[in-house]
Design a protein around this motif. Sequence first.
Motif, PDB file in Angstrom:
ATOM      1  N   ILE A  99       0.841  -1.208   0.000  1.00 15.35           N
ATOM      2  CA  ILE A  99       0.000   0.000   0.000  1.00 15.35           C
ATOM      3  C   ILE A  99       0.873   1.253   0.000  1.00 15.35           C
ATOM      4  O   ILE A  99       0.591   2.228  -0.710  1.00 15.35           O
ATOM      5  CB  ILE A  99      -0.979  -0.007   1.200  1.00 15.35           C
ATOM      6  CG1 ILE A  99      -2.046  -1.091   0.991  1.00 15.35           C
ATOM      7  CG2 ILE A  99      -1.630   1.361   1.396  1.00 15.35           C
ATOM      8  CD1 ILE A  99      -2.882  -1.406   2.232  1.00 15.35           C
ATOM      9  N   ARG A 100       1.968   1.216   0.767  1.00 13.29           N
ATOM     10  CA  ARG A 100       2.890   2.373   0.770  1.00 13.29           C
ATOM     11  C   ARG A 100       3.510   2.594  -0.599  1.00 13.29           C
ATOM     12  O   ARG A 100       3.670   3.730  -1.054  1.00 13.29           O
ATOM     13  CB  ARG A 100       3.994   2.168   1.815  1.00 13.29           C
ATOM     14  CG  ARG A 100       3.575   2.651   3.192  1.00 13.29           C
ATOM     15  CD  ARG A 100       4.627   2.422   4.228  1.00 13.29           C
ATOM     16  NE  ARG A 100       5.857   3.142   3.988  1.00 13.29           N
ATOM     17  CZ  ARG A 100       6.991   2.906   4.655  1.00 13.29           C
ATOM     18  NH1 ARG A 100       7.019   1.972   5.583  1.00 13.29           N
ATOM     19  NH2 ARG A 100       8.080   3.603   4.395  1.00 13.29           N
ATOM     20  N   LEU A 101       3.861   1.499  -1.276  1.00  6.36           N
ATOM     21  CA  LEU A 101       4.406   1.619  -2.635  1.00  6.36           C
ATOM     22  C   LEU A 101       3.361   2.216  -3.574  1.00  6.36           C
ATOM     23  O   LEU A 101       3.684   3.063  -4.418  1.00  6.36           O
ATOM     24  CB  LEU A 101       4.862   0.246  -3.153  1.00  6.36           C
ATOM     25  CG  LEU A 101       6.142  -0.324  -2.547  1.00  6.36           C
ATOM     26  CD1 LEU A 101       6.355  -1.756  -3.012  1.00  6.36           C
ATOM     27  CD2 LEU A 101       7.356   0.530  -2.919  1.00  6.36           C
ATOM     28  N   GLN A 102       2.116   1.773  -3.446  1.00  6.27           N
ATOM     29  CA  GLN A 102       1.052   2.319  -4.289  1.00  6.27           C
ATOM     30  C   GLN A 102       0.836   3.812  -4.030  1.00  6.27           C
ATOM     31  O   GLN A 102       0.608   4.584  -4.966  1.00  6.27           O
ATOM     32  CB  GLN A 102      -0.261   1.557  -4.046  1.00  6.27           C
ATOM     33  CG  GLN A 102      -0.264   0.168  -4.664  1.00  6.27           C
ATOM     34  CD  GLN A 102      -1.612  -0.509  -4.493  1.00  6.27           C
ATOM     35  OE1 GLN A 102      -2.175  -0.517  -3.406  1.00  6.27           O
ATOM     36  NE2 GLN A 102      -2.114  -1.093  -5.570  1.00  6.27           N
ATOM     37  N   GLU A 103       0.917   4.211  -2.762  1.00  2.71           N
ATOM     38  CA  GLU A 103       0.767   5.634  -2.432  1.00  2.71           C
ATOM     39  C   GLU A 103       1.864   6.463  -3.089  1.00  2.71           C
ATOM     40  O   GLU A 103       1.628   7.547  -3.622  1.00  2.71           O
ATOM     41  CB  GLU A 103       0.790   5.837  -0.910  1.00  2.71           C
ATOM     42  CG  GLU A 103      -0.488   5.394  -0.231  1.00  2.71           C
ATOM     43  CD  GLU A 103      -0.351   5.287   1.287  1.00  2.71           C
ATOM     44  OE1 GLU A 103       0.773   5.494   1.813  1.00  2.71           O
ATOM     45  OE2 GLU A 103      -1.362   4.972   1.943  1.00  2.71           O
TER      46      GLU A 103
END
Length: 415
Positions: A68-72
Amino acid sequence: MKLKRFLLRYYPPGIILEYEQGGNVKTKSIDLLDLRPETDVDSVVEEIAQKEPLITSSKTDQVKKLVIRLQEKLSQRDDHHFYLFKVLRAHILPLTNVAFNKSGSSFITGSYDRTCKVWDTASGEELHTLEGHRNVVYAIAFNNPYGDKIATGSFDKTCKLWSSETGKCFHTFRGHTAEIVCLSFNPQSSVIATGSMDTTAKLWDVETGQEKATLSGHSAEIISLSFSSNGCQLITGSFDHTVSVWDVNSGRKIHTLIGHKAEISSAQFNYDCSLIATGSMDKTCRVWDAASGKCVGTLRGHDDEVLDVGFDYTGQHILTASADSTARVYETVNFKLLCKLEGHEGEISKICFNPQGTSVLTASSDKTARLWDPNTGTCKQILEGHSDEIFSCAFNYEGNTVITGSKDNTCRIWR
């Protein structure tokens, strides 16, 4: 095997696993090159858990948070406008090259004045002058991602290894019989490769200063070389119209890429080492299957020599820059032309993506560098002010600083 911790890698997207095996700490990476902001997180995590034994059910929540952090990070808008921060009158004679360390906190310049200088990016202050070569310092590199060492290749036929922190010279590598014009560290920072006008490349041991191998087989000078991202292979591009693929451990040639009708200008692996792109004076870029050495695509359309080629970090787009004053963006999957970058009034000698893959940077003999939208081909910004040809340009790892090097003896920092 015991998992110790996770590390995030933003460009290209991935998760690094640090684990212990037999008392030794090792790392392996899970590459997520196809990750998008809209990708279903649960299916990504499920696929990772199936393939990777270190990811047990107790770790999947942690992995999900990392994805999720990578997607953000991927969904952040890129509307960065660059302003001139510093003009450095770096050398008394023209520059040959500029290069950042990974974070962009410092950079180096090579020059015809026989020196390489180390600079602090934030202040523009000169940190060290690396003196000792007896001729032009032409090829320069940091040992990224570490950034604690610098290699310099010179027309004096030697390569030198330096400490970037103290400016001390560790080794002088002797053995080439003509000018060194290109060099690179392997990703592990244990080997330096040098390419020379003497038609050979050499591999040197960073620790001992000893020569590991001489890569012979080209019939003209080597002007481009590049390691694969895992450090197992090296490609060399030559004026003999061919590119050779070498096994780094054995020094053995794996493939010769034959097909171009003129000198090679540039040769690059994509990140997962499945493809190689080569640019040539024959006005084309060719794409090769790295495993088989077969040409899988020829990108035509430029009216003059292709001077530089490159992939984005995820390997989904290919860039070509030409002496016809245009550049092009292609899709890797089908070699379809996405857009032309038109606006420069002189040849484009250098081209690269920012780490995010949202901007393309070009350097031209028309004294400007330009930033482009790779999806539409529109010019987002013109970096003006140099009084002579710009031959080198680079982004830092975050993509928020640009450096340009010019024949006007200056380099400029843009932030």
